[in-house]
Design a protein around this motif. Structure first.
Motif: not given
Length: 463
Positions: A151-161
């Motif tokens: 659903n969300l996908g992942w981006e290269p610089n993702d940071r999950w709080l």
């Protein structure tokens, strides 16, 4: 294929940042190096389960990494749990506290761990008066993470709080998703004051995140504090309780990329989530209920007399020590939630068919609270139920039959029950009456009591 091993992550993405804890950051290589002695300690002792009271900090994540890599199930204990609650859970699954880590030891070969083996035992309130231990398999949590990623996908610089309690699936799932994707977990530990007591600090950390998970009360408080989503923020997932229409409208007006969601401990977190492509659109509403979104890939929904049933690859293995999991022969788990689908297949959850209270994202079993109240001198009868709350979704309210006027004061009750009940289970409203309504069978009629005394148990957050 990505695995739940920090050591595999270190080989595949050694220089990617695994976690950020305040001013400190660890790459996957550095995290693996610090996890190795902990993993070796678990391999030497081979506990049936590892009892952790995890915090959103480096030490807790390293122990989680060690448990995942060695196939050691984790018993997640809530920081607010009383000594009695902790002891009961530890005894039921034979868990032990973290062992001492040997210094300078060479890590042995790691065992192959089947997908069906237990990854975590998570206490959750049910309708029995005693918290149950939900067993989640490794396969279930991987399936949950994969559905979220679709659903969300992942981006290269993702940071999950990570600011949700790690003792719950909501917080634990963020660690698992980031580990599987070789992405960054951005840690925020509010301490004893709680997230609502650290809003300024949370605001500062949230501005560094691209993905955020919150309960509605925290999102509302952030918006009231002037939170403006930065351009890098891709999505704010909200769950743990229903999102009110007013909050949905406020978030939309503030341009928050909002994704409502619905899930259970038994489903390893979300199984229904708003589509990522819809994150900036107004949230659908039906008869005063905001949509929770659409079923994630692989999730099937069924309705039995308006009560929701779920079939999903992320479904739990069962309750420890209880042969009745609630899963039928077709693989559907019958929940306690009344719900319906909209014209476009979106889910609207209208409330629980049982009496479990969800206050600020925390589950509270009214039978457990009633038992604690009935143990107090002078309490002849007790009835506990949810009252609506603008901030917390629901709060715990108690109606007591007693001549002790001091028991009508929530602060006094809290002092009497502090050793018995976790803070989120304590009544925030209390009322003394001469008698409680009874059913024909002579039991306290919870619904009748709630309806009769609702006006006298007004939301304190509105006063």
């Amino acid at each position: 294929m990505n695995t739940l091993s920090i050591f595999d992550a270190a080989r595949e993405a050694p220089d990617e940042v695994a976690l950020i804890d305040g001013p400190n950051a660890l790459t996957f290589r550095e995290a693996a190096e610090r996890t190795a002695p902990l993993a070796q300690a678990l391999l030497q002792q081979r506990p049936r389960a590892l009892a952790l009271t995890p915090r959103a900090d480096t030490e807790s994540l390293l122990w989680l990494y060690a448990a995942f890599a060695t196939g050691t199930p984790v018993l997640t204990l809530h920081a607010r749990a009383t000594a009695a609650e902790r002891a009961a859970a530890i005894e039921r699954c034979g868990a032990t506290e973290p062992p001492s880590a040997p210094s300078g030891a060479v890590l042995d070969a790691l065992p192959a761990v089947p997908d069906a083996s237990a990854l975590a035992f998570i206490p959750t309130s049910g309708s029995t008066g005693t918290p149950r231990l939900v067993e989640l398999s490794r396969g279930a949590v991987v399936a949950s993470a994969q559905a979220s990623a679709q659903n969300l996908g992942w981006e290269p610089n993702d940071r999950w709080l990570l600011c949700l309690p790690l003792a719950h699936t909501g917080g634990l799932s963020i660690v698992l998703r980031c580990l599987l994707a070789r992405k960054t977990a951005l840690l925020f530990e509010p301490g004893a004051s709680g997230v609502l007591g650290q809003l300024d600090a949370l605001l500062a950390v949230a501005r560094q995140a691209t993905l955020v998970s919150l309960v509605p009360s925290v999102l509302a408080a952030l918006l009231d504090a002037g939170f403006a989503p930065p351009p890098e923020l891709r999505a704010v997932l909200v769950g743990g309780a229903g999102t009110s229409p007013a909050l949905a409208q406020h978030a939309h007006a503030a341009r928050v990329p909002l994704l409502t969601s619905y899930g259970l401990t038994e489903t390893a977190s979300q199984v229904v989530t708003r589509r990522y492509s819809e994150r900036l659109e107004p949230l659908p509403e039906r008869d005063g209920v905001v949509s929770s979104g659409h079923p994630l890939p692989g999730v099937e929904l069924r309705f039995d007399a308006e009560v929701l049933a779920i079939r999903s690859p992320s479904l739990f293995s069962g309750y420890m020590g209880d042969a009745n999991s609630g899963v039928d022969a077709d693989g559907f788990l019958r929940t306690t939630d009344r719900a319906e689908l909209g014209e476009l297949g979106e889910l609207y959850v209208r409330g629980r068919s049982d009496d479990v209270i969800i206050s600020g994202g925390e589950n509270v079993d009214p039978l457990e609270v009633e038992a604690a109240l009935l143990s107090l001198p002078g309490v002849k009868a007790a009835c506990v139920f949810a009252s609506p709350s603008a901030r917390f979704g629901q709060i715990v309210s108690a109606v007591l039959v007693s001549s002790d006027a001091s028991l009508a004061e929530p602060a006094h009750l809290a002092g009497l029950l502090a050793d018995r009940l976790a803070r989120h289970k304590l009544p925030r409203r209390a009322l003394l009456v001469e008698s409680l309504p009874l059913t024909l069978a002579g039991k306290v009629d919870r619904r009748a009591a709630r309806d009769h005394y609702a006006a006298q148990l007004a939301d304190p957050d509105k006063s």
